[in-house]
Design a protein around this motif. Sequence first.
Motif, PDB file in Angstrom:
ATOM      1  N   MET A   1      39.599  23.323  59.975  1.00  0.00           N
ATOM      2  CA  MET A   1      39.950  24.514  60.707  1.00  0.00           C
ATOM      3  C   MET A   1      40.124  25.648  59.740  1.00  0.00           C
ATOM      4  O   MET A   1      40.038  25.500  58.554  1.00  0.00           O
ATOM      5  CB  MET A   1      41.217  24.291  61.528  1.00  0.00           C
ATOM      6  N   HIS A 139      40.165  15.525  64.869  1.00  0.00           N
ATOM      7  CA  HIS A 139      38.847  15.252  64.272  1.00  0.00           C
ATOM      8  C   HIS A 139      38.924  14.110  63.270  1.00  0.00           C
ATOM      9  O   HIS A 139      39.971  13.848  62.689  1.00  0.00           O
ATOM     10  CB  HIS A 139      38.259  16.516  63.646  1.00  0.00           C
ATOM     11  N   ASP A 156      43.867  15.785  56.322  1.00  0.00           N
ATOM     12  CA  ASP A 156      42.851  16.532  57.069  1.00  0.00           C
ATOM     13  C   ASP A 156      41.727  15.584  57.511  1.00  0.00           C
ATOM     14  O   ASP A 156      40.799  15.328  56.748  1.00  0.00           O
ATOM     15  CB  ASP A 156      42.295  17.648  56.183  1.00  0.00           C
ATOM     16  N   GLU A 189      33.950  18.760  63.188  1.00  0.00           N
ATOM     17  CA  GLU A 189      34.902  19.895  63.245  1.00  0.00           C
ATOM     18  C   GLU A 189      34.720  20.769  62.011  1.00  0.00           C
ATOM     19  O   GLU A 189      34.793  21.986  62.065  1.00  0.00           O
ATOM     20  CB  GLU A 189      36.348  19.366  63.312  1.00  0.00           C
ATOM     21  N   GLU A 190      34.507  20.102  60.892  1.00  0.00           N
ATOM     22  CA  GLU A 190      34.447  20.815  59.611  1.00  0.00           C
ATOM     23  C   GLU A 190      33.104  21.535  59.434  1.00  0.00           C
ATOM     24  O   GLU A 190      32.091  21.121  60.008  1.00  0.00           O
ATOM     25  CB  GLU A 190      34.625  19.819  58.462  1.00  0.00           C
ATOM     26  N   TRP A 299      45.045  21.645  50.554  1.00  0.00           N
ATOM     27  CA  TRP A 299      44.044  21.687  51.624  1.00  0.00           C
ATOM     28  C   TRP A 299      42.618  21.703  51.060  1.00  0.00           C
ATOM     29  O   TRP A 299      42.322  22.497  50.168  1.00  0.00           O
ATOM     30  CB  TRP A 299      44.290  22.930  52.484  1.00  0.00           C
ATOM     31  N   HIS A 300      41.779  20.797  51.542  1.00  0.00           N
ATOM     32  CA  HIS A 300      40.371  20.704  51.130  1.00  0.00           C
ATOM     33  C   HIS A 300      40.211  20.506  49.626  1.00  0.00           C
ATOM     34  O   HIS A 300      39.289  21.054  49.015  1.00  0.00           O
ATOM     35  CB  HIS A 300      39.569  21.920  51.612  1.00  0.00           C
TER      36      HIS A 300
END
Length: 342
Positions: A1, A139, A156, A189-190, A299-300
Amino acid sequence: MITSPARLHLLTTLLLAVVACGCSREKISPKASAPSPELVPATVAETASFIAPPDTAPLPAINAARAFQYTREVAAFGPRPLGSANHKKLEDYILAHLKGDTVDHDSFMADTPEGKLPVHNIIVKFPGAKDGIIIVAGHYDTPYYLRNTGFVGANDGGSSTAMLLELANQFHGKKSDGYSVWLLFTDGEEAVRQWTDTDSVYGTRHLADLWQKDGTLPKIKAFLLQDMIGDADLNIQRDENSTAWLQDVVNQAATRYGYQSHFFQKATGDFDDHIPFASKGVPVVDLIDLDYGYSNSFWHTPQDTVDKLSPRSMQIVGDVILETVRLLDALPALPPPAAKKP
Ligand SMILES: [Zn+2]
């Protein structure tokens, strides 16, 4: 997201319209940031337009130790981008868990900046006596563009998948007097290359269209999305693109457990799997903690590993989802869906 900068708060309505019409006048920076401190949210009470009646029913609870074990197992598959062997292994793992349940598949080839890639939404359906459906979604894919970076997405993609597996345990084999509950494992989703309106939420864009065509969409009373809910330091943000009355119900559920300090203390504007449904008038809420590590620094990145997470956070979110479903079931009527955007 992805989350938009604070100044875009005022443009939320415009942006939703942009998403709805598929054009791209306003591009959102693909870089996510933690919620901006200068964006002071209205409290949920201030926006309350709809509050469920209080009651004294027992509080439902998930098995958080089991949910956390699923998170470990999902992360252990490694990177799970579209079209990969790991992705297929995870699909098989999810489907093995749902054996004996009613499972639907929405499989298609998506046009992406890296060519055609397979996308596979998995829907497990638990019937209820009431006319209508509550969707709980999350997801299970990890970003294609991070496939060679060591990113395993424990939080995630991992925590959201694990939560749905545990919720399946909770609904499995139980007769419900309430709405039907469909658990939706979303795929794609990604972003494949970089987040844009067309390179993101492949699965839910496809499914929202499909369910519009086959008449499912008007039956959806609420779409509850959960994403990145395992962070040991849990702060679920108040997403400006979610439906206020549904956030109020979630807040009421959280308050019944004394969990409310983990919810809606800061505002953000999230672009996630709820947007394709929100843009078609479905009431949505995005439960996401995009404040993962200092300034969202995990994140990521390869830092998104199980040691940053806590079963307690999964307990909080899982319990609140179950209680939200129960509160929605107990209401005599839900507000009508929003008018469809042009
Ligand atoms: Zn992500």
